[in-house]
Design a protein around this motif. Structure first.
Motif, PDB file in Angstrom:
ATOM      1  N   VAL A   1       3.704   7.218   2.923  1.00 43.21           N
ATOM      2  CA  VAL A   1       3.775   5.984   3.704  1.00 43.21           C
ATOM      3  C   VAL A   1       3.676   4.799   2.749  1.00 43.21           C
ATOM      4  N   ILE A   2       4.463   3.766   3.010  1.00 43.14           N
ATOM      5  CA  ILE A   2       4.351   2.515   2.259  1.00 43.14           C
ATOM      6  C   ILE A   2       4.313   1.366   3.253  1.00 43.14           C
ATOM      7  N   VAL A   3       3.378   0.462   3.043  1.00 45.24           N
ATOM      8  CA  VAL A   3       3.306  -0.780   3.826  1.00 45.24           C
ATOM      9  C   VAL A   3       3.470  -1.928   2.839  1.00 45.24           C
ATOM     10  N   ALA A   4       4.261  -2.924   3.177  1.00 42.33           N
ATOM     11  CA  ALA A   4       4.389  -4.126   2.336  1.00 42.33           C
ATOM     12  C   ALA A   4       4.307  -5.345   3.237  1.00 42.33           C
ATOM     13  N   VAL A   5       3.491  -6.315   2.846  1.00 43.95           N
ATOM     14  CA  VAL A   5       3.432  -7.561   3.615  1.00 43.95           C
ATOM     15  C   VAL A   5       3.470  -8.739   2.654  1.00 43.95           C
ATOM     16  N   SER A   6       4.022  -9.860   3.147  1.00 41.15           N
ATOM     17  CA  SER A   6       4.060 -11.080   2.338  1.00 41.15           C
ATOM     18  C   SER A   6       3.398 -12.208   3.100  1.00 41.15           C
ATOM     19  N   ALA A   7       2.824 -13.153   2.344  1.00 42.77           N
ATOM     20  CA  ALA A   7       2.168 -14.310   2.940  1.00 42.77           C
ATOM     21  C   ALA A   7       2.179 -15.439   1.919  1.00 42.77           C
ATOM     22  N   ALA A   8       1.870 -16.634   2.380  1.00 41.65           N
ATOM     23  CA  ALA A   8       1.802 -17.754   1.441  1.00 41.65           C
ATOM     24  C   ALA A   8       0.755 -17.454   0.370  1.00 41.65           C
ATOM     25  N   HIS A   9      -0.425 -16.976   0.788  1.00 45.56           N
ATOM     26  CA  HIS A   9      -1.550 -16.785  -0.133  1.00 45.56           C
ATOM     27  C   HIS A   9      -2.069 -15.357  -0.078  1.00 45.56           C
ATOM     28  N   ARG A  10      -2.855 -14.978  -1.085  1.00 43.67           N
ATOM     29  CA  ARG A  10      -3.211 -13.565  -1.188  1.00 43.67           C
ATOM     30  C   ARG A  10      -4.264 -13.109  -0.184  1.00 43.67           C
ATOM     31  N   ALA A  11      -5.120 -13.985   0.281  1.00 42.76           N
ATOM     32  CA  ALA A  11      -6.152 -13.539   1.227  1.00 42.76           C
ATOM     33  C   ALA A  11      -5.511 -12.945   2.484  1.00 42.76           C
ATOM     34  N   GLU A  12      -4.525 -13.660   3.039  1.00 41.64           N
ATOM     35  CA  GLU A  12      -3.850 -13.164   4.243  1.00 41.64           C
ATOM     36  C   GLU A  12      -3.068 -11.889   3.941  1.00 41.64           C
ATOM     37  N   ALA A  13      -2.440 -11.856   2.765  1.00 40.68           N
ATOM     38  CA  ALA A  13      -1.621 -10.684   2.437  1.00 40.68           C
ATOM     39  C   ALA A  13      -2.490  -9.427   2.340  1.00 40.68           C
ATOM     40  N   PHE A  14      -3.645  -9.544   1.665  1.00 32.02           N
ATOM     41  CA  PHE A  14      -4.546  -8.382   1.578  1.00 32.02           C
ATOM     42  C   PHE A  14      -5.048  -7.984   2.966  1.00 32.02           C
ATOM     43  N   ALA A  15      -5.475  -8.952   3.758  1.00 31.85           N
ATOM     44  CA  ALA A  15      -6.018  -8.648   5.088  1.00 31.85           C
ATOM     45  C   ALA A  15      -4.952  -8.022   5.985  1.00 31.85           C
ATOM     46  N   GLY A  16      -3.734  -8.565   5.930  1.00 32.31           N
ATOM     47  CA  GLY A  16      -2.652  -8.048   6.772  1.00 32.31           C
ATOM     48  C   GLY A  16      -2.255  -6.628   6.393  1.00 32.31           C
ATOM     49  N   ALA A  17      -2.177  -6.362   5.093  1.00 32.14           N
ATOM     50  CA  ALA A  17      -1.779  -5.014   4.647  1.00 32.14           C
ATOM     51  C   ALA A  17      -2.844  -3.990   5.027  1.00 32.14           C
TER      52      ALA A  17
ATOM     53  N   PHE B   1       0.857  -1.188   0.000  1.00 35.08           N
ATOM     54  CA  PHE B   1       0.000   0.000   0.000  1.00 35.08           C
ATOM     55  C   PHE B   1       0.890   1.233   0.000  1.00 35.08           C
ATOM     56  N   GLU B   2       0.576   2.182  -0.883  1.00 31.96           N
ATOM     57  CA  GLU B   2       1.257   3.480  -0.868  1.00 31.96           C
ATOM     58  C   GLU B   2       0.228   4.575  -0.628  1.00 31.96           C
ATOM     59  N   GLY B   3       0.474   5.420   0.349  1.00 34.06           N
ATOM     60  CA  GLY B   3      -0.343   6.617   0.536  1.00 34.06           C
ATOM     61  C   GLY B   3       0.386   7.779  -0.108  1.00 34.06           C
ATOM     62  N   THR B   4      -0.265   8.440  -1.067  1.00 38.28           N
ATOM     63  CA  THR B   4       0.408   9.478  -1.848  1.00 38.28           C
ATOM     64  C   THR B   4      -0.302  10.821  -1.697  1.00 38.28           C
ATOM     65  N   THR B   5       0.472  11.886  -1.827  1.00 43.92           N
ATOM     66  CA  THR B   5      -0.102  13.237  -1.764  1.00 43.92           C
ATOM     67  C   THR B   5      -0.988  13.453  -2.984  1.00 43.92           C
ATOM     68  N   ARG B   6      -2.249  13.837  -2.736  1.00 50.68           N
ATOM     69  CA  ARG B   6      -3.145  14.074  -3.870  1.00 50.68           C
ATOM     70  C   ARG B   6      -3.792  15.451  -3.765  1.00 50.68           C
ATOM     71  N   ASP B   7      -4.090  16.032  -4.925  1.00 53.08           N
ATOM     72  CA  ASP B   7      -4.904  17.241  -5.011  1.00 53.08           C
ATOM     73  C   ASP B   7      -4.348  18.436  -4.265  1.00 53.08           C
ATOM     74  N   VAL B   8      -3.086  18.417  -3.863  1.00 53.08           N
ATOM     75  CA  VAL B   8      -2.505  19.549  -3.156  1.00 53.08           C
ATOM     76  C   VAL B   8      -1.021  19.585  -3.507  1.00 53.08           C
ATOM     77  N   GLU B   9      -0.441  20.788  -3.499  1.00 51.52           N
ATOM     78  CA  GLU B   9       0.940  20.963  -3.936  1.00 51.52           C
ATOM     79  C   GLU B   9       1.897  20.078  -3.148  1.00 51.52           C
ATOM     80  N   ARG B  10       1.729  20.111  -1.823  1.00 57.52           N
ATOM     81  CA  ARG B  10       2.543  19.195  -1.015  1.00 57.52           C
ATOM     82  C   ARG B  10       1.949  19.053   0.379  1.00 57.52           C
ATOM     83  N   LEU B  11       2.259  17.936   1.011  1.00 55.89           N
ATOM     84  CA  LEU B  11       1.899  17.721   2.405  1.00 55.89           C
ATOM     85  C   LEU B  11       3.182  17.759   3.222  1.00 55.89           C
ATOM     86  N   GLU B  12       3.070  18.266   4.439  1.00 55.31           N
ATOM     87  CA  GLU B  12       4.229  18.252   5.325  1.00 55.31           C
ATOM     88  C   GLU B  12       3.913  17.412   6.541  1.00 55.31           C
ATOM     89  N   TYR B  13       4.753  16.430   6.781  1.00 60.44           N
ATOM     90  CA  TYR B  13       4.531  15.484   7.877  1.00 60.44           C
ATOM     91  C   TYR B  13       5.483  15.752   9.017  1.00 60.44           C
TER      92      TYR B  13
END
Lengths: 145, 84, 145, 84
Positions: free
Chosen positions: C92-108, C37-49
């Motif tokens: 922000v980026i989140v990455a998760v791995s699993a044997a199968h995709r159901a767990e990977a989607f749920a975990g992410a 998952f990537e959270g990206t700046t949208r619709d605004v010049e920039r975000l400051e974290y």
């Protein structure tokens, strides 16, 4: 949301896939969330993929268009590799973008589920000199539009 | 005379990636499937492996009628992607 | 599945994030599915974290450990950028791995939801010279272990 | 005397990133919050913005007792990530 073809990218290729390139392909000014799925070879030396290429491309494009429409995605992209895919490398990558993460997760999940169920692509597990076709399921039909 | 594309286990068993089929007109997908099931190179594998037919790159029902120039393919169970 | 710390990677940084690197960080011989998952700046010049860095790292690591445990993930990683993040780039980026995709989607999905709800990180929308803190929600407590 | 870290809108309004607080021992998180709400630099913003306190990098309840050397921070509503 126009459903125009610039929202959808599809490729079936015998080259290694690039996660970064697929994520960039779905980047849009209105996209706050990008979800990517990679299917990777696990627990076996390599998988060998064979595709009915032209039909796979058309089916995957239709699936992505449907996901864009149903989930209000900004864009969707998928690439599937054919030929040998060694342990740890990706055979398929799906990337979708949306304003918010709920739609992005739902769209990516629906896209990979439909691609696996409908795209005419087959795989064989290979260890050393011996290979075995993986028993799959008969393709499901897309839902009537 | 129509040509039918073969893939994966069907291609391997038949020893080729396409097969010519003689059909009486008008023919349907069901007629083509019945003729393929009697074909020397495929009869054995088609007794074990379920298939569907694609016509012009779309999955087709048995009653779909075939026309000159249609692109036919025999699709065994798919197993694309990864992460079964 | 040991829950060992080698399954979890966390970073809070003022540098641009790399999707490819995060995906590689969760690659495992037993992983057939990776969801990013990537959270990206949208619709605004920039975000400051701005982050309470040490606490954000600890909270995010605890969240990822919990996701590995609850979903049987092979590995999980997250990086959060601080400072200015221009339109289209990932905060922000989140990455998760699993044997199968159901767990990977749920975990992410669980990981990014919890990170956004619990990590002490704030953002400001910036257009030209003016900035505005984005009104969020009071952090939720992690569920009792 | 304890030091309390400030972030984001609180840091901006107070004009600094930490604030010293004089508390009678034994003190709780609730005592610290009450003292902060009376603090010149924060009273106005704390009347508008809800906060929670973190003690040693964990969110803490009001009845949590404070000890010498605890790391305190005032946490306004979070808005991390993106894709609100």
């Amino acid at each position: 949301m126009s459903g125009g073809s610039s929202q959808v990218h599809v490729r079936v290729t015998d080259e290694p896939l690039s996660l970064e390139a697929l994520s960039r392909a779905v980047g849009r000014p209105g996209a706050g969330a990008i979800v990517c799925f990679e299917g990777t070879t696990r627990d076996v030396e390599r998988l060998e993929y064979e595709a009915y290429g032209e039909m796979a491309r058309e089916r995957i494009a239709a699936i992505l268009h449907s996901c864009v429409e149903r989930h209000g995605l900004e864009a969707a992209a998928a690439e599937h590799r054919v030929g040998g895919v060694p342990l740890g490398e990706a055979s398929v990558i799906v990337a979708v973008s949306a304003a918010h993460r709920a739609e992005a997760f739902a769209g990516a999940r629906e896209a990979i589920d439909a691609i696996k169920a409908q795209a005419p692509i087959w795989k064989r597990e290979v260890e050393g000199a011996s290979g075995e076709w993986v028993v799959g399921s008969l393709p499901t039909r897309p839902e009537p539009a | 005379m129509v040509s039918v594309k073969l893939f994966a286990v069907l291609r391997e068993r038949a020893g080729r990636d396409a097969l010519a089929l003689d059909l009486d007109e008008p023919a349907t997908v069901g007629d083509a499937l019945a003729a393929l099931a009697r074909h020397d190179g495929l009869a054995e594998v088609l007794a074990r492996v379920p298939v569907v037919m694609a016509v012009n790159r779309d999955y087709a029902d048995d009653d779909r009628s075939l026309h000159e120039g249609d692109e036919l393919a025999l699709i065994p169970p798919v197993s694309g992607g990864s992460a079964r």
